[in-house]
Design an enzyme around this catalytic site. Structure first.
Site, PDB file in Angstrom:
ATOM      1  N   HIS A 105      -0.885  -4.389   2.402  1.00 34.98           N
ATOM      2  CA  HIS A 105      -2.072  -4.026   3.157  1.00 34.98           C
ATOM      3  C   HIS A 105      -3.326  -4.220   2.314  1.00 34.98           C
ATOM      4  CE1 HIS A 105       1.279  -1.740   4.932  1.00 34.98           C
ATOM      5  NE2 HIS A 105       0.657  -1.957   6.067  1.00 34.98           N
TER       6      HIS A 105
ATOM      7  N   HIS B 265      -6.382   3.267   0.489  1.00 39.26           N
ATOM      8  CA  HIS B 265      -7.070   3.250   1.789  1.00 39.26           C
ATOM      9  C   HIS B 265      -8.055   4.394   1.972  1.00 39.26           C
ATOM     10  CE1 HIS B 265      -4.642  -0.010   3.187  1.00 39.26           C
ATOM     11  NE2 HIS B 265      -3.524   0.680   3.217  1.00 39.26           N
TER      12      HIS B 265
ATOM     13  N   ASP C  15      -0.434  -4.967  -2.784  1.00 37.05           N
ATOM     14  CA  ASP C  15       0.149  -4.282  -1.638  1.00 37.05           C
ATOM     15  C   ASP C  15       0.089  -5.196  -0.410  1.00 37.05           C
ATOM     16  OD1 ASP C  15       0.041  -2.269   0.744  1.00 37.05           O
ATOM     17  OD2 ASP C  15       0.444  -0.949  -0.947  1.00 37.05           O
TER      18      ASP C  15
ATOM     19  N   ASP D  79       5.379  -2.887  -0.491  1.00 32.83           N
ATOM     20  CA  ASP D  79       5.706  -3.071   0.922  1.00 32.83           C
ATOM     21  C   ASP D  79       5.603  -4.532   1.344  1.00 32.83           C
ATOM     22  OD1 ASP D  79       2.978  -3.023   0.578  1.00 32.83           O
ATOM     23  OD2 ASP D  79       2.572  -1.526   2.116  1.00 32.83           O
TER      24      ASP D  79
END
Length: 465
Positions: A224, A186, A222, A311
Site C-alpha cells: 500500500h 497511513h 509495503d 503484504d
C-alpha cells in the site's frame, strides 16, 4: 497496511492469549519518557560477545496493539517472528532493546493535540462524543480502525520503539536498528487510517531532522502507498520519500500516482512507483532497481529509513502483488547495501503491513532481522519442527480468513534473478513472464522516472542514470 478488507471473508474467532506458548526473547521492560538520557537503546551484542553495530527493538508490550478478534492485523505475527528469529539463532547474544511510551510533545511533531486527546479518551472508554462522530472526525471506530482499550498507550509505544531506534543511530550506539512493530505509515495528523493510529516513521524522521540529520531517504515497499509519511514531508526537500506499491486504481488508499512528486520546495522529493496486480519478483525487482538506487545516489542521504511491509506477498489475503519471501528478502538486502554505500551503514528498518500472519510475516521479518544484524539467512534453511508446531497451534486460534499453515523452510523458491531495465530496448521478458506484464512494468518505470528524475539532474530515458 490497508483499509481494504474485502478480498478475504471475515470469519471471526477469539484471538485472546495468542502469545501463550510462543516463546519470546528475554526483554527489558518498556520505559516511559522520550529518546533522551536513559531511553535510547543500549549497544547490542553479537557473536563472540563483542559489541555490535546493530540493535533490535522489542517488548512483549507491543502485543497490546490489538484490534478486534477477527481483525487481519493480529499481533501474533510479531510474537511468531521473534520466536522464529530466536529459534534460528539470529538473536543469539543479542539483548533486544526497549521502546518507550511516546509522550504528547513527541506525538505532536506529527499529530494534532485534539486527535491525541480523542485517541486517549476513546481508548479509556470515555470518548466524549458519539461513535459516529468519532469515526467521521478522527477515523476511529470504523471496521478498519475499531476502538480498543488502551489504544493510545499501545500506539504510543510503537512510536517510542521507532524513535528509540532513531535515537540509537543518532547517538552512535548503533548503525542499523530494526523495529518490526513499527511501520504505521497511513496515520494522518488528525486521523487514523489503514490500521494505523500514530505514524511512528514520520515522528521518528521528524525527530531525526532536529538531531543531526538533514537528508533522510524513506523507502516504503509495503503493498500500500506510504501516504501518511509522504503527506508529512510533501514540501520538505530534506526527506526523499519513495514508495513502491500496488497500483492506486486497484488498491486502497487510491493514492501514490507517479505525478505525486511533492510540493513547493519539496517538488521532486516524493517518488511513487505503482505496479499492477500480479507483479512477480523479477518484475518488481526490475522496477525497484530502475528507480531507487539512482535517486538515492543523487540525493546522498545520511540515513535510510525502510518501511518493510510484506503484504506484497503472493499469498497475502488483502493485496494482489505476487512477490515471494525471496523477493522481499532481496529488496531488504539491497536497502542495506544502499545504506552501506551512501550512509556509512545507517539504516532504520520498520515493519508494516502483512496479513499472512503465520506463513509469511514471520519468515520475511526474520530475514529482515537477520539483514539488520548481518546474520543473513540462506533461503534454503529449514525451520525447526517445534516452531512449526507452535505456529500451527497459534493458527488454530486465528481468524481463518487471514491465516494458513506455517511453511517449514525460509524460501518460497522465488526467482530473484531480474533483468535490469534497459530503456526502450524492448528486450524479451524472462521465462514465465508475459510480454504484456513486462510492458506494464516498464511503462510504470518510465512514468516515474520522467516525473522525478529531472528534478535530480538525471536523464529519465537513459538506463545508465
Amino acid at each position: 497496511m490497508s483499509a481494504h478488507m474485502s478480498r478475504a471473508a471475515r470469519r471471526g474467532s477469539d484471538t485472546s492469549g495468542l502469545s501463550e506458548g510462543v516463546p519470546l526473547p528475554d526483554e527489558r521492560v518498556a520505559d516511559r519518557g522520550g529518546p533522551g538520557a536513559g531511553a535510547a537503546p543500549r549497544l547490542s551484542v553479537a557473536d563472540g560477545g563483542s559489541p555490535s553495530d546493530a540493535a533490535v527493538i522489542w517488548s512483549e508490550d507491543f502485543l497490546s496493539y490489538r484490534w478486534t478478534p477477527d481483525h487481519p492485523m493480529n499481533p501474533v505475527r510479531l510474537a511468531l517472528t521473534m520466536s522464529l528469529a530466536q529459534s534460528m539463532g539470529i538473536l543469539d547474544g543479542v539483548e533486544p532493546d526497549r521502546p518507550f511510551y511516546a509522550d504528547d510533545p513527541l506525538l505532536q511533531r506529527v499529530h494534532a493535540r485534539s486527535y491525541i486527546d480523542a485517541v486517549r479518551a476513546a481508548g479509556s472508554g470515555m470518548p466524549g462524543m458519539s461513535g459516529e462522530t468519532l469515526a467521521r472526525l478522527y477515523g476511529l471506530g470504523d471496521i478498519d480502525n475499531p476502538v480498543f482499550s488502551g489504544m493510545h498507550e499501545a500506539a504510543s509505544l510503537l512510536v517510542g520503539g521507532t524513535t528509540a531506534a532513531a535515537a540509537a543511530i543518532a547517538n552512535g550506539a548503533a548503525r542499523r536498528v530494526v523495529n518490526i512493530a513499527g511501520g504505521m505509515h497511513h496515520a494522518m495528523p488528525a486521523r487514523a487510517a489503514g490500521f494505523c493510529i500514530y505514524n511512528d516513521a514520520a515522528v521518528a524522521i521528524d525527530w531525526l531532522l532536529d538531531h543531526g540529520f538533514d537528508r533522510i531517504a524513506y523507502i516504503d515497499i509495503d503493498a500500500h502507498h506510504g501516504d501518511g509519511v509522504q503527506y508529512r514531508f510533501l514540501a520538505d526537500p530534506r526527506v526523499l520519500t519513495i514508495s513502491l506499491h500496488q497500483h492506486p486504481a486497484t488498491l486502497w488508499p487510491g493514492t501514490g500516482w507517479p505525478h505525486e512528486v511533492g510540493e513547493r520546495d519539496g517538488a521532486g522529493y516524493a517518488v511513487n512507483l505503482p505496479l499492477m496486480p500480479g507483479t512477480p519478483d523479477v518484475l518488481w525487482l526490475r522496477a525497484f532497481h530502475a528507480v531507487v538506487p539512482s535517486l538515492v545516489n543523487a540525493f546522498r542521504p545520511q540515513l535510510i529509513v525502510s518501511q518493510c511491509g510484506v503484504d506484497s506477498h503472493r499469498a497475502d489475503p488483502l493485496t494482489d502483488l505476487s512477490l515471494t519471501v525471496d523477493g522481499q528478502r532481496s529488496a531488504m538486502l539491497t536497502m542495506r547495501d544502499l545504506a552501506d554505500t551512501h550512509c556509512d551503514g545507517r539504516w532504520l528498518a520498520v515493519g508494516g503491513g502483512g496479513y499472512g500472519v503465520v506463513d509469511v510475516v514471520p519468515r520475511s521479518w526474520t530475514h529482515l532481522i537477520g539483514a539488520v544484524l548481518r546474520r543473513d539467512i540462506d533461503p534454503a534453511t529449514p525451520i525447526d519442527e517445534s516452531w512449526c508446531a507452535r505456529a500451527h497451534a497459534a493458527a488454530t486460534e486465528l481468524n481463518p480468513a487471514y491465516t494458513a499453515e506455517p511453511v517449514a523452510v525460509m524460501t518460497d523458491g522465488g526467482d530473484t534473478d531480474y533483468v535490469a531495465w534497459d530503456g526502450d530496448a524492448g528486450a524479451d521478458p524472462p521465462d514465465g513472464v508475459s510480454e504484456r506484464a513486462q510492458q506494464s512494468t516498464d511503462a510504470a518505470i518510465i512514468a516515474t522516472r520522467r516525473a522525478v528524475f529531472p528534478y535530480h539532474g538525471l536523464d529519465p530515458e537513459d538506463p545508465r542514470d
